[in-house]
Design an enzyme around this catalytic site. Structure first.
Site, short mmCIF file in Angstrom:
data_model
loop_
_atom_site.label_atom_id
_atom_site.label_comp_id
_atom_site.label_asym_id
_atom_site.label_seq_id
_atom_site.Cartn_x
_atom_site.Cartn_y
_atom_site.Cartn_z
N ASP A 184 0.83 -1.20 0.00
CA ASP A 184 0.00 0.00 0.00
C ASP A 184 0.87 1.25 0.00
OD1 ASP A 184 0.83 -0.16 2.61
OD2 ASP A 184 -1.17 -0.13 3.51
N SER A 185 2.20 1.07 -0.05
CA SER A 185 3.10 2.19 -0.32
C SER A 185 2.77 2.81 -1.67
CB SER A 185 4.56 1.73 -0.30
OG SER A 185 4.75 0.61 -1.14
N ASP A 238 -1.13 -6.35 -0.02
CA ASP A 238 -1.33 -5.66 1.25
C ASP A 238 -2.82 -5.42 1.51
OD1 ASP A 238 0.73 -5.00 2.97
OD2 ASP A 238 1.25 -3.15 1.93
N LYS A 247 -0.88 -9.49 3.37
CA LYS A 247 -0.11 -8.93 4.48
C LYS A 247 -0.99 -7.99 5.28
CE LYS A 247 3.40 -5.80 3.89
NZ LYS A 247 2.93 -4.63 4.65
N GLU A 272 -0.97 -5.43 9.03
CA GLU A 272 -0.09 -4.75 9.98
C GLU A 272 -0.57 -4.89 11.41
OE1 GLU A 272 0.42 -0.64 8.88
OE2 GLU A 272 1.15 -1.14 6.87
N GLU A 292 9.77 -3.58 10.09
CA GLU A 292 10.15 -2.29 9.50
C GLU A 292 10.69 -1.34 10.56
OE1 GLU A 292 7.16 -0.68 6.92
OE2 GLU A 292 8.23 1.22 6.64
O1 KIV Z 1 3.53 -1.05 1.58
C1 KIV Z 1 4.71 -1.42 1.49
O2 KIV Z 1 5.39 -1.22 0.49
C2 KIV Z 1 5.30 -2.12 2.63
C3 KIV Z 1 6.77 -2.31 2.63
C4 KIV Z 1 7.48 -1.03 2.83
C5 KIV Z 1 7.20 -3.34 3.63
O3 KIV Z 1 4.60 -2.51 3.52
#
Ligand code: KIV
Length: 268
Positions: A48-49, A87, A116, A118, A185
């Site tokens: 989600d970056s 994510d 993934k 968090e 992280e």
């Molecule tokens: O969203 C993302 O790119 C991430 C990475 C920085 C681990 O969670």
């Protein structure tokens, strides 16, 4: 064309058992998925970056499940053999285990092999719920960008005995719940090394020192496209490379042979 067999959960476990480091990169579209896959990246994280990297947002919280499904689909179309992780975005899994399952199903149907999420503590129950229903899960501890406001900004996590013990306890709970991988992280390198020794699953570090079982970087950071000054732990692999595929291959080699990240540039 890559001759590699598809990277599976079984293959990732074999790599971990053999001490081979996992090379992961973020990826958001089909063209880069093809380039990264052919360069030997083990895992493509549709992170989600993308909120920051593609959408120009200041953080990840504006990203929606629809955005994630769209980009997961794009990556899955270009990929042949890498393991694809999607994510779960902010607001798509915090309400209940059932909400998490519905959201995870959207990403799996879009082409993710694993999702993934968090956080630690309350997430263990959700992880077990998804894993019991056949969805591999990667956990994410330390600096968790979806909680950046609660964490007081983009700062190192797990400093001090109390915070370190809590992070280690959360990591163990998540592995017990069935998480097959854990992203750590922005935590002190010594703590990341301790978590790596304590858990039976690959720990993938970002700003967490060189002793993790693998590394992940945001693709655009690796290519030197970070606006302004990048975080200390980032290395610009485009510097000295003859093209994007070469830069990515150099990243994969550096992760596998342990020369990335730089042992002097981690957090304490
Ligand atoms: O969203 C993302 O790119 C991430 C990475 C920085 C681990 O969670």
């Amino acid at each position: 064309m890559s001759e590699r067999k598809p990277v599976t959960l079984h293959r990732l476990r074999e790599m971990h058992a053999a001490g081979e480091k996992v090379a992961m990169l973020t990826c958001y579209d089909a063209t880069f998925a093809r380039v990264l896959d052919e360069a030997g990246v083990d895992c493509l994280l549709v992170g989600d970056s993308l909120g920051m990297v593609l959408q120009g947002e200041r953080g990840t919280t504006p990203v929606t499940l629809e955005h994630m499904a769209y980009h997961t689909r794009c990556v899955a179309q270009g990929n042949r053999t890498a393991w694809v992780i999607g994510d779960l975005p902010f607001g798509s899994y915090q309400e209940s285990r059932e909400q998490a399952l519905r959201s995870a199903a959207v990403l799996v149907q879009a082409g993710a092999h694993m999702v993934k999420l968090e956080g630690g503590g309350w997430t263990a129950d959700t992880v077990r719920f998804l894993v019991d229903r056949g969805i591999p899960v990667c956990a994410h501890l330390g600096l968790t960008p979806q909680s950046v406001h609660a964490l007081g900004g983009w700062r190192v996590q797990g400093r001090g005995d109390v915070a370190a013990a809590q992070l280690l306890a959360h990591a163990k709970e998540l592995a017990d719940a069935g998480a097959a991988m854990l992203v750590l992280e922005l935590v002190p390198a010594a703590l990341a090394a301790e978590v790596t020794r304590a858990l039976p699953v690959p720990i993938i570090g970002i700003g967490a020192g060189p002793q993790c079982g693998g590394q992940v970087l945001v693709l655009h950071d690796l290519l030197g496209l970070h606006p302004g000054k990048p975080p200390r732990f980032v290395r610009d692999f485009s510097d000295g490379s003859t093209g994007i595929a070469h830069a990515v291959r150099r990243y994969v080699d550096a992760v596998k042979n342990g020369t990335f990240p730089d042992p002097h540039l981690h957090c304490h």
